[in-house]
Design an enzyme around this catalytic site. Structure first.
Site, PDB file in Angstrom:
ATOM      1  N   HIS A 228       1.037  -1.218  -0.092  1.00  0.00           N
ATOM      2  CA  HIS A 228      -0.078   0.063  -0.013  1.00  0.00           C
ATOM      3  C   HIS A 228       0.783   1.344   0.064  1.00  0.00           C
ATOM      4  O   HIS A 228       2.078   1.070   0.157  1.00  0.00           O
ATOM      5  CB  HIS A 228      -1.074  -0.176   1.059  1.00  0.00           C
ATOM      6  CG  HIS A 228      -0.202   0.006   2.719  1.00  0.00           C
ATOM      7  ND1 HIS A 228       0.498  -0.877   3.071  1.00  0.00           N
ATOM      8  CD2 HIS A 228      -0.465   0.828   3.568  1.00  0.00           C
ATOM      9  CE1 HIS A 228       0.692  -0.509   4.384  1.00  0.00           C
ATOM     10  NE2 HIS A 228       0.290   0.570   4.495  1.00  0.00           N
TER      11      HIS A 228
ATOM     12  N   HIS B   6       1.617   3.912   1.749  1.00  0.00           N
ATOM     13  CA  HIS B   6       2.106   4.523   3.067  1.00  0.00           C
ATOM     14  C   HIS B   6       3.357   4.511   3.039  1.00  0.00           C
ATOM     15  O   HIS B   6       4.092   3.630   2.724  1.00  0.00           O
ATOM     16  CB  HIS B   6       1.542   3.818   4.362  1.00  0.00           C
ATOM     17  CG  HIS B   6       0.247   4.216   4.813  1.00  0.00           C
ATOM     18  ND1 HIS B   6      -0.711   3.514   5.631  1.00  0.00           N
ATOM     19  CD2 HIS B   6      -0.692   5.524   4.559  1.00  0.00           C
ATOM     20  CE1 HIS B   6      -1.747   4.198   5.694  1.00  0.00           C
ATOM     21  NE2 HIS B   6      -1.875   5.362   5.214  1.00  0.00           N
TER      22      HIS B   6
ATOM     23  N   ASP C 271       5.949   4.295   4.916  1.00  0.00           N
ATOM     24  CA  ASP C 271       6.727   3.295   5.739  1.00  0.00           C
ATOM     25  C   ASP C 271       6.810   2.125   4.783  1.00  0.00           C
ATOM     26  O   ASP C 271       7.691   1.230   5.133  1.00  0.00           O
ATOM     27  CB  ASP C 271       6.455   3.035   7.234  1.00  0.00           C
ATOM     28  CG  ASP C 271       4.804   2.566   7.291  1.00  0.00           C
ATOM     29  OD1 ASP C 271       3.978   3.141   6.426  1.00  0.00           O
ATOM     30  OD2 ASP C 271       4.816   1.710   8.076  1.00  0.00           O
ATOM     31  N   HIS C 272       6.126   1.957   3.644  1.00  0.00           N
ATOM     32  CA  HIS C 272       6.277   0.795   2.923  1.00  0.00           C
ATOM     33  C   HIS C 272       6.602   0.945   1.376  1.00  0.00           C
ATOM     34  O   HIS C 272       6.960  -0.055   0.806  1.00  0.00           O
ATOM     35  CB  HIS C 272       4.691   0.130   2.697  1.00  0.00           C
ATOM     36  CG  HIS C 272       4.284  -0.297   3.930  1.00  0.00           C
ATOM     37  ND1 HIS C 272       4.090  -1.828   4.424  1.00  0.00           N
ATOM     38  CD2 HIS C 272       3.990   0.267   5.157  1.00  0.00           C
ATOM     39  CE1 HIS C 272       3.767  -1.787   5.712  1.00  0.00           C
ATOM     40  NE2 HIS C 272       3.827  -0.599   6.081  1.00  0.00           N
TER      41      HIS C 272
ATOM     42  N   HIS D 275      -7.410  -1.595   5.975  1.00  0.00           N
ATOM     43  CA  HIS D 275      -6.345  -0.437   6.547  1.00  0.00           C
ATOM     44  C   HIS D 275      -7.147   0.888   6.175  1.00  0.00           C
ATOM     45  O   HIS D 275      -7.960   1.106   5.482  1.00  0.00           O
ATOM     46  CB  HIS D 275      -5.362  -0.523   5.784  1.00  0.00           C
ATOM     47  CG  HIS D 275      -3.864   0.066   6.460  1.00  0.00           C
ATOM     48  ND1 HIS D 275      -3.949   0.110   7.903  1.00  0.00           N
ATOM     49  CD2 HIS D 275      -2.999   0.848   6.097  1.00  0.00           C
ATOM     50  CE1 HIS D 275      -2.711   0.778   7.898  1.00  0.00           C
ATOM     51  NE2 HIS D 275      -2.206   1.032   6.899  1.00  0.00           N
TER      52      HIS D 275
ATOM     53  N   ASP E 225      -0.150  -3.646   5.968  1.00  0.00           N
ATOM     54  CA  ASP E 225      -0.772  -3.373   6.943  1.00  0.00           C
ATOM     55  C   ASP E 225      -2.399  -3.579   7.135  1.00  0.00           C
ATOM     56  O   ASP E 225      -2.983  -3.593   5.889  1.00  0.00           O
ATOM     57  CB  ASP E 225      -0.723  -1.858   7.369  1.00  0.00           C
ATOM     58  CG  ASP E 225       0.674  -1.207   7.621  1.00  0.00           C
ATOM     59  OD1 ASP E 225       1.625  -2.161   7.652  1.00  0.00           O
ATOM     60  OD2 ASP E 225       0.769  -0.275   7.560  1.00  0.00           O
TER      61      ASP E 225
ATOM     62  N   HIS F  62       6.099  -5.355  11.933  1.00  0.00           N
ATOM     63  CA  HIS F  62       5.353  -4.085  12.023  1.00  0.00           C
ATOM     64  C   HIS F  62       5.262  -3.312  13.573  1.00  0.00           C
ATOM     65  O   HIS F  62       4.149  -3.073  13.680  1.00  0.00           O
ATOM     66  CB  HIS F  62       4.051  -4.045  11.012  1.00  0.00           C
ATOM     67  CG  HIS F  62       3.782  -2.634  10.682  1.00  0.00           C
ATOM     68  ND1 HIS F  62       2.750  -2.115  11.351  1.00  0.00           N
ATOM     69  CD2 HIS F  62       4.058  -2.159   9.574  1.00  0.00           C
ATOM     70  CE1 HIS F  62       2.812  -0.634  10.595  1.00  0.00           C
ATOM     71  NE2 HIS F  62       3.494  -0.789   9.457  1.00  0.00           N
TER      72      HIS F  62
END
Ligand SMILES: [Zn+2]
Ligand SMILES: [Zn+2]
Length: 321
Positions: A78, A80, A82-83, A158, A228, A286
């Site tokens: 996805h 975001h 942090d990914h 999410h 997530d 995570h």
């Protein structure tokens, strides 16, 4: 008649069977000195498949001594940061290293809208092509297939559209027993058919069952990555019985309200999913930066699903043993 395998045969056999998950990062949102951000590399028989690419992933890739030239496919769960904030840096580095083969990125339809302008600005002379393959995160569908592997999406729940990935090794052919082939003087032209279950008939008319000429293949392995996501029972039938489930466990039980608010899972919820899906092993990851020691998460999960471990940077999970 039994034959012993040589060391060279065993080593070749190990390479043929390799299915490993390398954890590059397992922190959430906030980079810390303890954890890198989400990224993993699946090594299937020496071909590398990256899942998520948080900031710093390329450094971890190097630290784990993985080979950049073996990486051709990246799956992004996805959008975001942090990914996926590690993508532009990794793409740029691959260019500096002189890569010429195409790089395939599987992500949501917005990914090229986000990343193409960055690549156009920073990577004008890229000596290879970056090809985006959009998928629909709300569907459970096959998005990639090659000779040895199938990858399908796992719709997650999410704050933004998010999909996990199910990586399934394709069924393997049985192994030829070289000594038996020599013993019966089986022509090379018959080997393929024998591996596919045909018996061999000698010139004298004797039928040699294929089972006598082959050793059964090892079972094909399955790996599921779910991050997530909030607690989401709809994923259970999709991941039923996998060898290893990586499930996010951002929070502990005392922060359940925070998990709900941010559409993340607690360790206990991850364990409930693992138990209901009858998976063989659960890996938690995570982690929120609020836990200096994640043992509390491990203990909470193990109360429900004992075969649970914590992810950690540089952890290597071997599915083939
Ligand atoms: Zn995240
Ligand atoms: Zn997220």
């Amino acid at each position: 008649m039994a034959f012993k395998r040589t060391t060279a045969q065993i080593n070749r056999y190990r390479l043929m069977e390799r299915f490993e998950v390398n954890i590059l990062g397992c922190g959430s949102a906030l980079p810390t000195t303890k954890h890198f951000l989400s990224s993993q590399v699946v090594n299937l028989r020496d071909k590398l498949y990256m899942i998520d690419c948080g900031e710093g992933s390329q450094l971890q890739f190097r630290a784990m001594k993985l080979k950049f030239q073996r990486l051709n496919h990246i799956f992004i769960s996805h959008l975001h940061g942090d990914h996926c904030f590690g993508l532009p840096g990794l793409i740029s580095t691959l260019g500096l290293l002189g890569r010429t083969s195409d790089l395939h990125i599987y992500a949501q339809p917005d990914a090229p809208i986000v990343f193409q302008p960055l690549l156009d600005y920073f990577c004008k002379q890229l000596p290879y092509k970056v090809i985006f393959h959009p998928f629909h995160p709300a569907r459970n569908e096959l998005i990639f297939e090659d000779r040895t592997l199938k990858v399908s999406t796992i719709p997650l729940k999410h704050r933004v559209p998010s999909a996990g990935f199910l990586l399934e090794e394709k069924p393997k052919s049985p192994h030829i027993i070289r000594e038996m082939i020599d013993f019966y003087q089986v022509p090379v032209s018959r080997i393929h058919a024998i591996k596919n279950g045909m018996d061999y008939i000698t010139p004298e008319g004797e039928i040699i069952p294929h089972q006598r000429l082959t050793r059964p293949a090892e079972p094909a392995h399955r790996y599921a990555y779910c991050s997530d996501t909030a607690y989401y029972e709809k994923i259970i039938p999709i991941i039923e019985g996998v060898d290893v489930l990586y499930h996010e466990a951002t929070f502990g039980e005392e922060d359940l309200a925070r998990a709900k608010e941010t559409f993340h899972s607690s360790a206990r919820q991850a364990a409930s999913i693992a138990k209901a899906a009858n998976v063989k092993k659960l890996v938690l990851g995570h982690f929120s930066a609020r836990y200096p020691d994640e043992t509390i998460l491990l203990n909470e999960a193990r109360e429900i699903f004992p075969n649970t471990i914590l992810a950690n940077e540089k952890l290597l999970i071997n599915l083939s043993i």
